[in-house]
Design an enzyme around this catalytic site. Structure first.
Site, short mmCIF file in Angstrom:
data_model
loop_
_atom_site.label_atom_id
_atom_site.label_comp_id
_atom_site.label_asym_id
_atom_site.label_seq_id
_atom_site.Cartn_x
_atom_site.Cartn_y
_atom_site.Cartn_z
N TYR A 167 0.82 -1.22 0.00
CA TYR A 167 0.00 0.00 0.00
C TYR A 167 0.85 1.27 0.00
O TYR A 167 0.51 2.26 0.66
CB TYR A 167 -0.94 0.03 1.22
N TYR B 98 -14.51 -4.31 2.05
CA TYR B 98 -13.15 -4.80 1.80
C TYR B 98 -13.09 -6.26 2.23
O TYR B 98 -13.44 -6.60 3.36
CB TYR B 98 -12.11 -3.99 2.58
N ASP C 288 -17.67 -12.41 6.63
CA ASP C 288 -16.23 -12.24 6.63
C ASP C 288 -15.86 -11.62 7.97
O ASP C 288 -15.90 -10.41 8.15
CB ASP C 288 -15.81 -11.34 5.46
N LYS D 89 -6.57 -13.45 10.81
CA LYS D 89 -5.95 -12.46 11.69
C LYS D 89 -5.77 -13.00 13.12
O LYS D 89 -4.79 -13.66 13.42
CB LYS D 89 -6.74 -11.15 11.68
#
Length: 398
Positions: free
Chosen positions: A6, A133, A223, A250
């Site tokens: 990014y 996202y 998600d 995560k």
């Protein structure tokens, strides 16, 4: 040379060099900083947790990895059994992978093939939220709605099989009425949209989504890569509204090693269970079910339950509301708080330029994005450390 994520490599600032980390603290050669974003929301137990470190070391002494194709092992079996008892409803069938993006790809592939296996080949469309996202791989980017990816995807032309709607019940009802025969799934980041701007919405939207998915035979996919393991103030949003497919990553391993899982319910699993080879799910990441990652995940879940992390998260939210609710500044549009997340949305993203360095020299690592200054702290943070993070955020404006 490292190609950093990014970033425009030509103009990026020199990143902080980390030489050690312990608890909530990152150590550079010059100073120490509280990691206010938990290494992209994953390191919920902090750094150098002795039990997690020992779990990985003990497994490494046995073996680090074997493929799941034709082989299996105790850590992956134990983790599957643990998730089956730990997760709500009949979310019982675990397909492991090595990252959240890949786990989302697996969920989307599952949803499409579920209907293909039943002869419903017209169900090619995916419903998703605006500002969604879901990861950086291509199908995950397509169902996402990240402006940074739009120009890349435009090279393929108009999105024909993805529909985006706001998290509003009238829009939800309208799109189901119009497209229900073509939809295979509705994928959402439940309650909290992370990289799309830390947007928060009410659970009533998800309740209505579940009702409509049931009515029209559409799979509901959560998600929870970012929202799972307490980040919204709920253990999982799936505890409130039960999806057909749940994606975790995560914090699954406490952020100690990359791993993710796509968990399907009985209905979805039965759609693949057949004597016909072509109805099998043809997918297999090399490092799925990695023994080190499974061992870390088992220990992470054990700590989460044993140390009553939900009480820690509720205390983090309580302190954050005490310190941040009512905070105002001319540059600030809104302050949003949910569970272990706080976001200060500003009117002009330009006013956040320089904040990362400002916070760093005051002992806080932060990484603003879009027009959002936010914190998602490790759950072991002390009140004094949390207040320091929040005071630094406010000090930037005052």
């Amino acid at each position: 040379m490292i190609w950093y994520p990014y970033e425009q490599m030509k103009t990026m600032r020199e990143p902080f060099q980390i030489i050690d980390a312990k608890g909530v603290w990152l150590k550079t050669p010059e100073w120490e900083m509280i990691d206010s974003i938990s290494s992209w929301w994953s390191v919920i137990h902090g750094y150098k947790h002795p039990e997690l470190t020992e779990a990985i070391k003990a497994q490494a002494d046995c073996f680090c990895h074997v493929m799941l194709g034709g082989l299996t092992h105790e850590p992956v079996q134990r983790l599957s059994d643990k998730l089956r008892s730990f997760l709500p409803g009949d979310l019982n069938y675990c397909f492991f992978s090595d990252s959240g993006s890949v786990a989302v790809e697996v969920a989307l592939k599952m949803a499409l093939q579920y209907y293909v296996n039943q002869g419903e080949r017209q169900r090619t469309k995916v419903l998703a939220l605006t500002h969604a996202y879901h990861g950086d791989t291509f199908k995950a980017m397509e169902v996402g709605d990240d402006a940074d990816y739009h120009f890349i995807l435009e090279a393929y032309g108009e999105k024909k099989d993805v529909i985006h709607i706001p998290a509003e019940i009238p829009a939800l009802e309208e799109v189901f009425e119009k497209y229900h025969q073509e939809l295979n799934c509705f994928i959402v980041e439940p309650l909290l949209q992370g990289a799309g701007g830390m947007r928060m919405y009410d659970v009533s939207f998800l309740v209505r989504a579940r009702q409509l998915c049931d009515r029209y035979g559409v799979l509901l996919v959560f998600d929870e890569v970012a929202t799972g393991f307490g980040r919204t103030g709920n253990r999982f949003v799936a505890d409130l509204v039960l999806p057909d497919i749940l994606v975790l990553g995560k914090a699954l391993t406490g952020g100690y090693i990359g791993h993710a899982v796509t968990v399907a319910n009985q209905k979805v699993y039965d759609g693949f269970y057949s004597d016909e080879p072509e109805k099998a799910l043809m997918h297999g990441p090399t490092f799925m079910g990695n023994a080190l990652a499974c061992s870390a995940a088992l220990k992470s879940i054990e700590i989460f339950e044993r140390e009553d992390y939900m009480a820690k998260i509720h205390r983090i939210e309580e302190i954050t509301r005490r310190e941040m609710e009512g905070f105002e500044a001319p540059e600030v549009r809104e302050v949003r708080i949910m569970g272990g997340c706080v976001c200060v949305e500003v009117k002009d993203a330009g006013c956040l330029k320089g904040y990362q360095r400002f916070a760093g020299v005051r002992g806080v690592f932060s990484r603003p994005f879009l027009n959002c200054m936010y914190a998602m702290v490790p759950y072991i943070i002390s009140e004094e450390e949390l207040v320091r993070v929040l005071d630094t955020m406010k000090e930037w404006f005052t």
